[in-house]
Scaffold this motif. Structure first.
Motif, PDB file in Angstrom:
ATOM      1  N   THR A 166       0.920  -1.302   0.115  1.00 29.72           N
ATOM      2  CA  THR A 166      -0.127   0.079   0.124  1.00 29.72           C
ATOM      3  C   THR A 166       0.838   1.407  -0.101  1.00 29.72           C
ATOM      4  OG1 THR A 166      -0.038  -0.188   2.390  1.00 29.72           O
ATOM      5  CG2 THR A 166      -1.953  -1.055   1.296  1.00 29.72           C
ATOM      6  N   SER A 167       1.985   1.147   0.644  1.00 27.48           N
ATOM      7  CA  SER A 167       2.907   2.373   0.683  1.00 27.48           C
ATOM      8  C   SER A 167       3.432   2.476  -0.844  1.00 27.48           C
ATOM      9  CB  SER A 167       4.038   2.257   1.780  1.00 27.48           C
ATOM     10  OG  SER A 167       3.915   2.150   3.146  1.00 27.48           O
ATOM     11  N   PHE A 168       3.789   1.440  -1.388  1.00 28.69           N
ATOM     12  CA  PHE A 168       4.064   1.481  -2.851  1.00 28.69           C
ATOM     13  C   PHE A 168       3.075   2.130  -3.707  1.00 28.69           C
ATOM     14  CE2 PHE A 168       4.552   0.165  -7.029  1.00 28.69           C
ATOM     15  CZ  PHE A 168       5.665   0.424  -7.581  1.00 28.69           C
ATOM     16  N   ALA A 169       2.119   1.792  -3.568  1.00 28.84           N
ATOM     17  CA  ALA A 169       0.739   2.286  -4.191  1.00 28.84           C
ATOM     18  C   ALA A 169       0.695   3.717  -3.848  1.00 28.84           C
ATOM     19  CB  ALA A 169      -0.464   1.508  -4.001  1.00 28.84           C
ATOM     20  N   ALA A 170       0.772   4.049  -2.883  1.00 31.04           N
ATOM     21  CA  ALA A 170       0.801   5.568  -2.545  1.00 31.04           C
ATOM     22  C   ALA A 170       1.865   6.328  -3.219  1.00 31.04           C
ATOM     23  CB  ALA A 170       0.660   5.890  -1.024  1.00 31.04           C
TER      24      ALA A 170
ATOM     25  N   LEU B 288       3.627   5.672  -5.977  1.00 34.02           N
ATOM     26  CA  LEU B 288       3.199   5.538  -7.254  1.00 34.02           C
ATOM     27  C   LEU B 288       2.431   6.592  -7.459  1.00 34.02           C
ATOM     28  CD1 LEU B 288       3.867   4.321 -10.064  1.00 34.02           C
ATOM     29  CD2 LEU B 288       2.260   2.648  -9.614  1.00 34.02           C
ATOM     30  N   GLN B 289       1.223   6.582  -6.850  1.00 26.11           N
ATOM     31  CA  GLN B 289       0.026   7.682  -7.133  1.00 26.11           C
ATOM     32  C   GLN B 289       0.869   9.034  -7.205  1.00 26.11           C
ATOM     33  OE1 GLN B 289      -3.225   7.880  -4.509  1.00 26.11           O
ATOM     34  NE2 GLN B 289      -4.511   8.420  -6.496  1.00 26.11           N
ATOM     35  N   ALA B 290       1.614   9.321  -6.174  1.00 27.46           N
ATOM     36  CA  ALA B 290       2.163  10.643  -6.178  1.00 27.46           C
ATOM     37  C   ALA B 290       3.065  10.935  -7.234  1.00 27.46           C
ATOM     38  CB  ALA B 290       2.956  10.777  -4.687  1.00 27.46           C
ATOM     39  N   TYR B 291       3.938   9.890  -7.360  1.00 31.65           N
ATOM     40  CA  TYR B 291       5.114  10.035  -8.708  1.00 31.65           C
ATOM     41  C   TYR B 291       4.192  10.354  -9.864  1.00 31.65           C
ATOM     42  CZ  TYR B 291       8.607   8.588 -11.608  1.00 31.65           C
ATOM     43  OH  TYR B 291       9.836   8.346 -12.307  1.00 31.65           O
ATOM     44  N   GLN B 292       3.133   9.454 -10.260  1.00 35.63           N
ATOM     45  CA  GLN B 292       2.545   9.998 -11.537  1.00 35.63           C
ATOM     46  C   GLN B 292       1.607  11.031 -11.372  1.00 35.63           C
ATOM     47  OE1 GLN B 292       0.293   6.329 -11.523  1.00 35.63           O
ATOM     48  NE2 GLN B 292       2.022   5.121 -12.806  1.00 35.63           N
TER      49      GLN B 292
ATOM     50  N   LEU C 259      13.661  12.565 -12.855  1.00 39.15           N
ATOM     51  CA  LEU C 259      12.838  11.359 -12.154  1.00 39.15           C
ATOM     52  C   LEU C 259      13.284  10.980 -10.840  1.00 39.15           C
ATOM     53  CD1 LEU C 259      12.367   9.048 -15.497  1.00 39.15           C
ATOM     54  CD2 LEU C 259      10.820  10.679 -14.290  1.00 39.15           C
ATOM     55  N   PHE C 260      14.537  11.014 -10.680  1.00 41.68           N
ATOM     56  CA  PHE C 260      14.774  10.817  -9.131  1.00 41.68           C
ATOM     57  C   PHE C 260      14.384  11.726  -8.142  1.00 41.68           C
ATOM     58  CE2 PHE C 260      18.056   7.502 -10.577  1.00 41.68           C
ATOM     59  CZ  PHE C 260      17.826   6.401  -9.646  1.00 41.68           C
ATOM     60  N   PRO C 261      14.581  13.107  -8.561  1.00 39.86           N
ATOM     61  CA  PRO C 261      13.988  13.929  -7.417  1.00 39.86           C
ATOM     62  C   PRO C 261      12.468  14.029  -7.199  1.00 39.86           C
ATOM     63  CG  PRO C 261      15.701  15.014  -8.871  1.00 39.86           C
ATOM     64  CD  PRO C 261      15.416  13.609  -9.422  1.00 39.86           C
ATOM     65  N   VAL C 262      11.827  13.483  -8.168  1.00 43.71           N
ATOM     66  CA  VAL C 262      10.331  13.634  -8.093  1.00 43.71           C
ATOM     67  C   VAL C 262      10.045  12.331  -7.205  1.00 43.71           C
ATOM     68  CG1 VAL C 262       8.193  12.964  -9.338  1.00 43.71           C
ATOM     69  CG2 VAL C 262       9.775  14.654 -10.301  1.00 43.71           C
ATOM     70  N   LEU C 263      10.794  11.205  -7.754  1.00 46.06           N
ATOM     71  CA  LEU C 263      10.558   9.959  -6.827  1.00 46.06           C
ATOM     72  C   LEU C 263      10.986  10.095  -5.285  1.00 46.06           C
ATOM     73  CD1 LEU C 263      10.093   6.953  -6.341  1.00 46.06           C
ATOM     74  CD2 LEU C 263      12.380   6.441  -7.408  1.00 46.06           C
ATOM     75  N   GLN C 264      11.950  10.960  -5.109  1.00 40.46           N
ATOM     76  CA  GLN C 264      12.166  11.275  -3.576  1.00 40.46           C
ATOM     77  C   GLN C 264      11.114  11.903  -2.880  1.00 40.46           C
ATOM     78  OE1 GLN C 264      13.187  14.197  -2.021  1.00 40.46           O
ATOM     79  NE2 GLN C 264      13.472  13.128  -0.134  1.00 40.46           N
ATOM     80  N   GLN C 265      10.488  12.839  -3.694  1.00 39.51           N
ATOM     81  CA  GLN C 265       9.407  13.738  -2.877  1.00 39.51           C
ATOM     82  C   GLN C 265       8.151  12.808  -2.816  1.00 39.51           C
ATOM     83  OE1 GLN C 265       8.555  17.104  -5.070  1.00 39.51           O
ATOM     84  NE2 GLN C 265      10.761  17.984  -4.816  1.00 39.51           N
ATOM     85  N   ALA C 266       7.979  11.963  -3.769  1.00 40.77           N
ATOM     86  CA  ALA C 266       6.640  10.852  -3.769  1.00 40.77           C
ATOM     87  C   ALA C 266       6.783  10.140  -2.460  1.00 40.77           C
ATOM     88  CB  ALA C 266       6.461  10.336  -4.948  1.00 40.77           C
ATOM     89  N   ALA C 267       8.201   9.430  -2.498  1.00 34.70           N
ATOM     90  CA  ALA C 267       8.551   8.462  -1.420  1.00 34.70           C
ATOM     91  C   ALA C 267       8.400   9.063  -0.288  1.00 34.70           C
ATOM     92  CB  ALA C 267       9.884   7.940  -1.851  1.00 34.70           C
ATOM     93  N   ALA C 268       8.820  10.570   0.053  1.00 35.36           N
ATOM     94  CA  ALA C 268       8.853  11.086   1.234  1.00 35.36           C
ATOM     95  C   ALA C 268       7.574  11.010   1.935  1.00 35.36           C
ATOM     96  CB  ALA C 268       9.293  12.378   1.393  1.00 35.36           C
ATOM     97  N   THR C 269       6.426  11.028   1.038  1.00 38.75           N
ATOM     98  CA  THR C 269       4.872  11.056   1.600  1.00 38.75           C
ATOM     99  C   THR C 269       4.733   9.654   2.254  1.00 38.75           C
ATOM    100  OG1 THR C 269       4.132   9.960  -0.166  1.00 38.75           O
ATOM    101  CG2 THR C 269       4.094  11.931  -0.380  1.00 38.75           C
ATOM    102  N   GLN C 270       5.678   8.858   2.309  1.00 38.05           N
ATOM    103  CA  GLN C 270       5.560   7.614   3.131  1.00 38.05           C
ATOM    104  C   GLN C 270       6.383   7.195   4.181  1.00 38.05           C
ATOM    105  OE1 GLN C 270       2.599   5.508   2.455  1.00 38.05           O
ATOM    106  NE2 GLN C 270       1.984   7.418   1.386  1.00 38.05           N
TER     107      GLN C 270
ATOM    108  N   GLU D  57      12.148   4.354   3.979  1.00 39.81           N
ATOM    109  CA  GLU D  57      11.718   3.339   5.164  1.00 39.81           C
ATOM    110  C   GLU D  57      10.817   4.103   5.991  1.00 39.81           C
ATOM    111  OE1 GLU D  57      15.744   3.052   6.458  1.00 39.81           O
ATOM    112  OE2 GLU D  57      15.325   4.493   8.313  1.00 39.81           O
ATOM    113  N   TRP D  58       9.906   3.244   6.662  1.00 41.84           N
ATOM    114  CA  TRP D  58       8.874   3.742   7.521  1.00 41.84           C
ATOM    115  C   TRP D  58       8.904   3.097   8.696  1.00 41.84           C
ATOM    116  CZ3 TRP D  58       8.251   2.167   2.653  1.00 41.84           C
ATOM    117  CH2 TRP D  58       7.656   1.224   2.367  1.00 41.84           C
TER     118      TRP D  58
END
Lengths: 510, 233
Positions: free
Chosen positions: A389-393, A395-399, A473-484, A509-510
């Motif tokens: 579920t964290s991955f899905a969140a 990915l949604q933020a990334y997209q 892409l990496f910076p966007v991913l970092q921001q998206a991942a930081a939501t979790q 990590e969480w």
């Protein structure tokens, strides 16, 4: 009837049989008990040679039989030995005037089905018919034939016991004795006259000094597949044996490892006296025994592995008063880790810990592999703390992000995708791939993902323009991942600034 | 044509157009990548080379074409070959990203439905392999936008154990550290006098030997550690 070289020798039913079987009263505990029954008969009679009815006197037959029984492990009485003895004495002369004498004192078992063989000696034959050694066989009444089958005279019925019931006290030296009288069959017939009385006596003895040692239970925190008792080394394992109903009897316990997961002796000569109920209860925790954690540390934490560990498997041995029993023979269960505990054992071996302190997952924390690439471990099970579920969140933020490519700002392609480079890793796997944190990596706890953007592109002026991996892409991913959780850019395990060339994943990590 | 009938026709027209518009909105609202492009990867391993072929499994009428291939791995590698019209990006240890470079539709170097493309080759000194993640990205010719992505796993080079081994020895009065590990990877050896502050001593590919540096006066205690720079946490 007996036919000896053409001479008819009638023989009648000769014998009555014995005996007793002791049967334990319901609920009585099986002890080492021996039941011995003795039976004896004496007979006298005469022989008739040939159809002329010549009688020969002074024939005496005595029979003695002893049956010994003991209860088996299920408490059922079984015959452990039978001794059978017949002696025949007599002398006379045959129709030709030759003297004869019964010889021998043969002993045979009634259980071999071969019958009892007697012999007599025609010691000085002067007639045309040389008897030489003559064999006498005895028939049981029901198979007696007339004329009889040549060569077989008698075979004892295999089971003809009198059935007696015994109640055996369980609290001391008890002997039960008794007797019964069986009237021998007083038959007088042509040939041998059978008279007399047979007497059966029996005794049942109970020896309180002897014990019946048996392992009766094994207990760990979990059992699977019926009677496979699974555990990790920090668990307490309890094995119970009974020695009858005797308290204070010393039972010596030993524990051996059965495979390379832990080979050899873990414990030996651990004495636990039986309690008042006759139970010796032995408990141990492998992790508390120095040899075990030392072996595991030396062999299962140094280099890591990309294959699952062998499960730890123990044999337990109990010894008391000269008897030895093993857990594997007891049928009450085995001591062997299942996949879940084989995996959990790795956390004990590595002494993993979280910020809050030492951590070993519970069995309920281990789940079947999630679909996809979430399980990068060695087993078909894993730990996962809302990993999917964290991955899905993320990915949604990334997209949903906005990106700028070649000075043009627009939405991230909705089809942009992320790759799970690494999700869950068991401690051995984590070590094998070179983790800097073999005791604390969140990947081992199912609470971390290493993610990498899949190449994607946008259309600018009708052209396909691949989005820069490091700068966009990496910076966007970092921001998206930081939501979790906590998200950092890494090269391997080295944290680097976002956009650093060579960064190969975003660790969250969480 | 009376104005009443005309209005009625206009109303019908707008109602139908409105309906089409709503349908179109719904289509846009459903992410195109909700369903991954149908594709798969096969690998042929020979000695030190791993050759990958990507297959486009969509029906011929599909508007999707395969445009990128992402391969994850865990070993020192070199990407030694790309299909014509494709190029790659790699960190030499963890991933290779191949992309089709043609930027103008219909992207002739991309992989059409029903076709396959080989020629993705990596070379490694590591003889072992393991399943690792991979992805195939597509382009949508109907919209000329990035299309959906297939994600899966495939065998890839994988070092059995990357942890360094360190042995201390003495040679002609000098202490030496012998470092072993997976040849091809760069291992960093660091030194410290307090176990807190670490400074690089050397970076090399094992096996290699470090002669422990001395200072004058010599530090009372010197600690060393060898790290694998691309280890993960």
């Amino acid at each position: 009837m007996l036919n000896l070289l053409g001479k008819r020798l009638p023989v009648r039913r000769f014998l009555a049989l014995v005996l007793l079987v002791g049967v334990l009263a319901p609920g009585a505990r099986a002890q080492k008990i021996t039941a011995v029954a003795n039976a004896s008969w004496t007979y006298s009679g005469y022989l008739v040679f040939g159809s002329s009815g010549t009688e020969e006197d002074n024939l005496n037959v005595s029979m003695y039989e002893q049956v010994v029984e003991q209860p088996d492990t299920n408490g059922n009485w079984i015959v452990v030995s039978t001794n059978y003895n017949i002696s025949v004495t007599g002398n006379g002369s045959d129709p030709f005037g030759d003297s004869w004498t019964w010889v021998g004192n043969p002993t045979d078992s009634i259980n071999d089905g071969a019958g009892v063989q007697l012999e007599f000696d025609d010691s000085n034959p002067t007639h045309p018919f040389d008897f030489g050694w003559v064999t006498l066989y005895l028939f049981p009444p029901e198979v007696e034939t007339d004329p009889p089958n040549a060569g077989t005279l008698f075979s004892l019925p295999l089971v003809n016991f009198a059935q007696d019931t015994f109640t055996v006290a369980t609290n001391g030296a008890v002997s039960v004795s008794g007797s019964e009288t069986t009237n021998a069959i007083p038959e007088t017939a042509e040939g041998l006259s059978v008279t007399g009385t047979g007497t059966v006596s029996y005794t049942v003895t109970y020896d309180p000094g002897s014990t019946k040692l048996a392992i009766v239970s094994v207990q760990t925190p979990a059992a699977v597949n019926g009677n496979q008792n699974t555990f990790i080394s920090s668990d307490t394992i309890t094995v119970k044996a009974t020695v009858g109903n005797q308290g204070g009897i010393p039972v010596m316990w030993s524990v051996n490892g059965l495979n390379s997961a832990f080979p050899g002796v873990l414990l030996t000569n651990q004495m636990v006296n039986s309690d008042a109920s006759g139970n010796s209860t032995f408990s141990f925790s492998p992790a508390q025994i120095g040899a075990f954690p030392q072996f595991r540390k030396s062999n299962f934490t140094k280099t890591g592995s990309r294959a699952p560990n062998q499960p730890v498997n123990f044999e337990v041995v109990a010894q008391a008063q000269g008897q030895t029993v093993t857990l594997s023979q007891s049928g009450v269960g085995t001591l062997q880790q299942d996949d879940i505990d084989t995996l959990r054992q790795e956390y004990v071996d590595y002494v993993t810990f979280k910020t809050s302190g030492p951590y070993t997952p519970q069995r309920s924390d281990v789940v079947p592999s999630l679909a996809g690439n979430y399980n990068g471990g060695n087993y078909g099970v894993q730990l996962a703390v809302h990993m999917d579920t964290s991955f899905a969140a993320i990915l949604q933020a990334y997209q949903s992000a906005t990106i700028t490519v070649n000075g043009v700002t627009g939405p991230m392609p909705p089809a942009a995708q992320l790759l799970v480079k690494s999700g869950y890793r068991n401690p051995q796997r984590n070590k094998a791939i070179g983790s800097k944190f073999p005791q604390t990596s969140h990947h081992m706890f199912g609470g971390a993902l290493d993610l990498k953007p899949v190449p994607s592109w946008v259309r600018i002026n009708g052209k396909r323009v691949w989005v820069d991996m490091d700068q966009v892409l990496f910076p966007v991913l970092q921001q998206a991942a930081a939501t979790q959780g906590t998200a950092i850019s890494e090269i391997g395990s080295k944290q680097v600034d976002l956009g650093t060339p060579g960064e190969n994943h975003i660790h969250v990590e969480w | 044509m009376s104005s009443g009938k005309q209005n009625e026709r206009m109303n019908k027209f707008f109602r139908s157009r409105w309906l089409l518009f709503v349908i179109a909105l719904c289509l846009f609202a459903v992410p195109r990548n909700a369903e991954a492009v149908q594709a798969h990867v096969e690998v042929a391993a020979s000695d030190t080379n791993f050759t990958y072929t990507i297959f486009h499994d969509e029906d011929p009428g599909s508007a999707l074409i395969l445009s990128a291939f992402e391969l994850q791995l865990d070993a020192p590698i070199q990407a030694i070959q790309s299909p014509p019209g494709w190029t790659f990006q790699t960190d030499g240890a963890n991933y290779v990203s191949w992309i089709s470079t043609n930027d103008t539709p219909p992207f002739p170097d991309d992989v059409l439905p029903g076709a396959s493309l080989s020629g993705f080759v990596v070379q490694t000194l590591v003889a072992t392999m393991d399943t690792n993640a991979c992805a195939i990205a597509s382009s949508d010719l109907s919209t000329t936008n990035a299309g959906s992505v297939f994600t899966g796993s495939v065998l890839a080079p994988s070092a059995p154990t990357l942890n360094p081994g360190v042995a201390l020895s003495q040679n002609a009065g000098a202490l030496q550290l012998s470092v072993t590990g997976v040849t091809g990877f760069l291992y960093i050896t660091e030194g410290s006098t307090n176990l807190v502050n670490w400074a690089p001593v050397t970076t090399n590919s094992p096996p290699f030997v470090i002669t422990i540096p001395t200072t004058n006066p010599a530090p009372p205690v010197m600690f060393f550690q060898t790290l694998f720079p691309t280890t993960r946490d």
